[in-house]
Design a protein around this motif. Structure first.
Motif: not given
Length: 103
Positions: A54-62, A92-103
């Motif tokens: 988590m960055g100083r501006d509360n934005v997650e980066s990797g 074979i997809m089990l869930t919908e494709r989408g953006q990840h949240g915070s792991w």
């Protein structure tokens, strides 16, 4: 890793839409995506190791530590998300494709 130098776009795809997400006890997040490689890697997982913060501006980066082809997932890591299953070499997809949240 010389065998993965031509797979940067595929590594980005594995980050955007992983089949499985695992957490290591050292803080690393393991992202796996099946079938992104060309022979002889076509029946392997592309494994991407990312460290998020988590960055100083509360934005997650990797930061990508590495990525490589693997025939199995880390059995010592904790399962966070499982979106797709590989059955007889097919994803074979089990869930919908989408953006990840915070792991």
């Amino acid at each position: 890793r010389p065998e993965t130098t031509d797979y940067l776009q595929e590594a980005q795809e594995a980050i955007r839409d992983p089949d499985t997400v695992l957490a290591q006890d050292n803080g690393g997040i393991l992202l796996y995506r099946f079938g992104l490689g060309k022979p002889p890697f076509s029946n392997l997982y592309l494994q991407v190791v990312v460290y998020y913060r988590m960055g100083r501006d509360n934005v997650e980066s990797g930061t990508v530590a590495t990525y490589f082809f693997n025939d199995e997932m880390d059995s010592d890591a904790i399962l966070l998300e499982h979106r797709a299953q590989v059955v007889m070499g097919q994803r074979i997809m089990l869930t919908e494709r989408g953006q990840h949240g915070s792991w």
